[in-house]
Design an enzyme around this catalytic site. Structure first.
Site, PDB file in Angstrom:
ATOM      1  N   GLU A  29      -1.045  12.770   0.454  1.00 38.32           N
ATOM      2  CA  GLU A  29      -0.972  11.320   0.448  1.00 38.32           C
ATOM      3  C   GLU A  29      -0.892  10.941   1.928  1.00 38.32           C
ATOM      4  OE1 GLU A  29       1.560   7.696  -1.608  1.00 38.32           O
ATOM      5  OE2 GLU A  29       2.663   9.420  -0.842  1.00 38.32           O
TER       6      GLU A  29
ATOM      7  N   ASP B 258       3.616  14.117  -1.213  1.00 38.97           N
ATOM      8  CA  ASP B 258       4.018  12.721  -1.107  1.00 38.97           C
ATOM      9  C   ASP B 258       4.306  12.377   0.354  1.00 38.97           C
ATOM     10  OD1 ASP B 258       5.077  10.203  -2.411  1.00 38.97           O
ATOM     11  OD2 ASP B 258       6.884  10.873  -1.371  1.00 38.97           O
TER      12      ASP B 258
END
Length: 706
Positions: free
Chosen positions: A379, A343
Site C-alpha cells: 500500500e 499496510d
C-alpha cells in the site's frame, strides 16, 4: 519448574517435543521474570538469569503446549529518555505464536494515572491483559504445496474472515466468522466458481479491540491494530484461543491450497496497538521502548507518527527489522501463506523522515531467499510528508495502484478529459512502473477495497453516511469520486436502478479487461451495500458483513462477474506480461499493432482527441495475433481479436466498427446492460448504438480471422 539455561535463539517460546525454550530480547532490562499463568489466574514467576547479547532465556521441561505466559521486565522507567519499563505490567511476548484473551479499558493496563499522566500507576495488569501461549508447532501438511499462480494470471479477492462468512446460510453456525468457515466447502465453492486465484485476508495477526470503541458499543472490526506479529487472531478461531487457532489457520490454508487458491495476508508492520505516550503498556513499550518505536528526536517522551495511530515502528533498529523478517518467514514456512499486502508500506521505507526506496527494509527483503519469492504487495502511501509513493517502490514489489482507482472512478462518473489518463491505467500504468524495470503486473488494479464505498455504494451515494460510527460523520474519506446516478441511496426509480446496474458492471468489466492484476473487494460481485458508510472499521455487524440472501438482480450480477473473470482467463491478450510497444503516454499506442485506439467513428485517435473535455467514448482494439511473448512453455501465444467499446457519456453514442483489417466478424462477449440481448453479431462497418454508461466487448475468433 526448575529452569535450564536454554538458548538465545530462536526468540519466543519454542516447544521441541520435550519442553519449551523461552527467549526475549531487551537491551535495557535489568531483570526479567518469566510468568507462567494457570487457568485460574495463578501466576508463577521464574527469574531469567541467562543473558546473551541482550537476549534473556531459559528452558522449561514442564512448559507444554497450551501453557499461558508473559513477562515482567524490570528496568528504567524514564519516558523523557525514551524508556518505559514497568514490572507491574504483564507483557506479551513479541514472538508469541498464539495469544489468549483480549484487553479491557482497565486503568491497570496504563503506566500512568488517568487523572494525572505525570503520576505512575503501578497496579498489576495481569488480570486484565492478554496472555502469550506456548503452541504445538507440529502439523500434518501432507502434500500441501503453494498454487504458485503467476501474477499475470492472478485475480485477487480481498476479504474479511468474519465479514465474508458470518451470514452464509450453508456454513454451520458454530464456525461462522472463523478460519474454519473459510475452509468450508460452501465458501471455497463460491471462490472457485467466481474464478479468483488468491484470497487476500484483512488482518489476521492478533490485534487489540480498542477500549474506546468497546466503551461506545463498537469494536475494531478491520483489525489494523496489531499486537502479535506471529499469532493468528484468536477471535477467528472456532476451537479456542489456547493455541487451537494455529492449527485451525493451517487447516484453512491447506483447504484453500487444495482448491488452487493462494492465501495473501494484509499485514500491519508499521505500528502496534500500544499507541502513543498515553497508550497502554502491553508488550514492546514495556520491554524495550526505544528499540522498537521511533521516538521524536529531542523529545523522546513522544512518538514519531506517520501512521495516524500514535506510533511507528523503528525501521532503523536491527532488532525491529529482525522481528519483521522472522515474522514474514514464519508465516511462509510454518503457516504456508503465499504472500503479503503491506499496510501503509511507505512507513516501512522511512529511515529518517523521507521515504527511501533503498532503505534497509527493502534491502533485506531483496536478498532474503524465502521472502523475496512470494507475492509482495505495497500500500504505497502513509500519512507522513512525502508518503504518497505510487510507482516509487523497487523491483520485486507490486503496488495498490491508487491512480488506477481514481481514474476509473472519474471516467465512469463522466468527468471531462479523462481519456488519456484512462488509457495509461488500463494498459498497466507504464508511466508509473516501467522506469524501475517492472512490468504491468506491478499494478494491483482496484476500484474499491475495504476502505471506502463498496462498488454498489459507489454508484448509489454522492456523500458518505458514517453516522453509525459515532464520530458525527467526520471520519472517512470526503472525496470519494462517486456519483449516486440521480438519487442519494436506495430508490425504486427504474431508470436510476438500471443506470446503477450498468455502472456497477462497467467497473467490474474495466477492472477485468485492464492489464495488471485485478483485485475485487468481497461482496462487490454480489452488490453488497454498507448503506453509504465508507469507513466500517468499527462495525462488526450486518452493516459490514456480506449478506448472502440474494435478490434476482444480485444473482445476475454474480453471474456477470463470473463470466467476466472467466473471459479474462480465456484471453491472454488481457493478461500480458509486458507493456505494449510504443509511447506509454496514452496507454501504449502500439508500434507493431498490438493495440489501437479508435474514436466512435472508427478513425484513429489523434493527439488532440485525447484532451477533448467532452470526449467520453472510445474503442480499444486488442490484436490477439500480435502477442509477442511466449507462454510458460516457450510457445508463441496468439488469441482472438477483441474490440472494447466504452461510453461514459450521459447520452447514447453510435459506434462504427472498423474495417475488416481489424476483424472479419464480431460477436458479443460482454454487455454491461443487463436488459440488452445476450448475443449479437456484427460485420465491419456496422454501427452499434451504446446507451449511456455502457461497455460492450466484441470478439473476433482467430479461426474466423485467419
Amino acid at each position: 519448574m526448575q529452569p535450564w539455561p536454554g538458548r538465545p535463539y530462536p526468540l519466543g517460546a519454542t516447544f521441541d517435543g520435550t519442553g519449551t525454550n523461552f527467549a526475549l530480547y531487551s537491551s535495557v532490562a535489568e531483570r526479567v521474570e518469566l510468568c507462567l499463568i494457570d487457568d485460574d489466574g495463578t501466576e508463577e514467576r521464574i527469574e531469567l538469569t541467562e543473558v546473551d547479547g541482550h537476549v534473556w532465556h531459559c528452558f522449561l521441561r514442564a512448559a507444554q503446549p497450551g501453557q499461558r505466559y508473559g513477562y515482567r521486565v524490570h528496568g528504567p522507567y524514564d519516558p523523557e529518555q525514551g524508556h518505559r519499563c514497568d514490572p507491574s505490567k504483564l507483557l506479551l511476548d513479541p514472538y508469541a505464536k498464539a495469544i489468549d484473551g483480549q484487553i479491557t479499558s482497565d486503568p491497570s493496563l496504563y503506566s500512568y494515572q488517568f487523572g494525572d499522566p505525570m503520576k505512575r500507576n503501578t497496579d498489576d495488569s495481569a488480570p486484565h491483559t492478554m496472555y502469550s501461549v506456548v503452541i504445538n508447532p507440529f502439523f500434518d501438511w501432507e502434500f500441501d504445496r503453494p498454487p504458485g499462480h503467476e501474477y499475470h494470471d492472478s485475480v485477487i479477492y480481498e476479504a474479511h474472515v468474519k465479514g465474508l462468512t458470518q451470514l452464509h446460510p450453508d456454513v454451520p453456525e458454530d464456525i461462522r466468522g472463523t478460519y474454519a468457515a473459510l475452509a468450508h466447502p460452501a465458501i471455497i465453492e463460491h471462490l472457485t466458481a467466481l474464478g479468483v486465484t488468491a484470497l487476500e485476508l484483512m488482518p489476521v495477526h492478533q490485534f487489540v479491540n480498542d477500549p474506546h470503541l468497546q466503551e461506545k458499543g463498537l469494536s475494531n472490526y478491520w483489525g489494523y491494530n496489531t499486537i502479535g506479529f506471529f499469532a493468528p487472531h484468536n477471535a477467528y478461531s472456532s476451537l479456542g484461543g489456547a493455541g487451537q487457532q494455529v492449527q485451525e489457520f493451517k487447516t484453512m490454508v491447506k483447504a484453500l491450497h487444495e482448491a488452487n487458491i493462494e492465501v495473501i495476508l494484509d499485514v500491519v508492520y508499521n505500528h502496534t496497538a500500544e499507541g502513543n505516550h498515553l497508550g497502554p503498556t502491553l508488550s514492546f513499550k514495556g520491554i524495550d521502548n526505544a528499540s522498537y518505536y521511533r521516538l521524536v528526536e529531542g523529545d523522546e517522551a513522544h512518538y514519531f507518527d506517520t501512521t495516524g495511530t500514535g506510533n511507528s515502528l523503528l525501521m532503523r533498529s536491527p532488532h525491529t527489522l529482525q522481528m519483521i523478517m522472522d515474522s514474514l518467514r514464519y508465516w511462509i514456512t510454518d503457516m504456508h501463506v503465499d504472500g503479503f499486502r503491506f499496510d501503509l508500506a511507505s512507513t516501512l521505507a522511512r529511515e529518517l523522515h523521507a521515504v527511501d526506496r533503498l532503505s534497509s527494509f527493502f534491502d533485506i527483503i531483496q536478498q532474503d531467499p524465502v521472502i523475496s519469492q512470494v507475492k509482495l504487495i505495497a500500500e504505497p502511501w502513509d500519512l507522513g510528508e512525502g508518503g504518497y509513493q505510487v510507482g516509487g517502490f523497487p523491483p520485486l514489489w507490486t503496488e495498490w495502484n491508487g491512480h488506477y482507482r481514481d481514474t476509473v472512478r472519474d471516467y465512469w462518473r463522466g468527468e471531462p478529459a479523462t481519456l488519456a489518463e484512462l488509457a495509461s491505467r488500463i494498459t498497466g500504468s507504464a508511466d508509473l512502473y516501467e522506469h524501475s524495470g517492472r512490468r504491468p503486473v506491478a499494478s494491483i488494479n482496484f476500484v474499491t477495497a475495504h476502505d471506502g464505498f463498496t462498488m454498489r455504494d459507489l454508484v448509489s451515494y454522492n456523500e458518505k453516511h458514517n453516522e453509525a460510527n459515532g464520530e458525527g460523520n467526520q471520519d472517512g474519506e470526503n472525496h470519494n469520486r462517486s456519483w449516486n446516478s440521480g438519487a442519494e441511496g436506495e430508490t425504486d426509480d427504474p431508470e436510476i436502478t438500471a443506470l446503477r446496474e450498468r455502472r456497477h458492471r462497467n467497473f467490474l468489466a474495466t477492472l477485468l479487461f485492464s492489464q495488471g492484476v485485478p483485485m475485487i473487494a468481497h461482496g462487490d460481485e454480489l452488490g453488497r451495500t454498507q448503506q453509504g458508510n465508507n469507513n466500517v472499521y468499527c462495525q462488526d455487524n450486518e452493516l459490514a458483513w456480506v449478506d448472502w440472501d440474494l435478490t434476482e438482480k444480485q444473482e445476475h450480477l454474480l453471474d456477470f462477474t463470473q463470466r467476466m473473470i472467466h473471459f479474462r482467463a480465456a484471453h491472454p491478450v488481457l493478461r500480458r506480461r509486458r507493456f505494449f510497444a510504443g509511447d506509454p503516454g496514452h496507454g501504449g499506442q502500439s508500434d507493431i499493432g498490438e493495440i489501437a485506439w479508435l474514436k466512435p467513428s472508427a478513425e484513429p485517435m489523434q493527439e488532440e482527441d485525447w484532451h477533448e473535455s467532452h470526449a467520453r467514448s472510445i474503442m480499444i482494439f486488442y490484436n490477439g495475433m500480435a502477442i509477442t511473448e511466449p507462454d510458460a512453455r516457450g510457445e508463441q501465444v496468439t488469441d482472438d481479436n477483441l474490440l472494447v467499446l466504452l461510453n461514459a457519456a450521459a447520452e447514447p453514442v453510435t459506434f462504427t466498427l472498423p474495417d475488416e483489417s481489424f476483424g472479419s466478424v464480431w460477436r458479443t462477449a460482454i454487455n454491461t446492460n443487463p436488459k440488452a440481448a445476450a448475443n449479437g453479431e456484427y460485420a465491419p462497418g456496422d454501427t452499434v448504438e451504446l446507451v449511456s454508461h455502457k461497455t460492450l466487448i466484441l470478439v473476433c475468433p482467430k479461426e474466423d480471422d485467419a
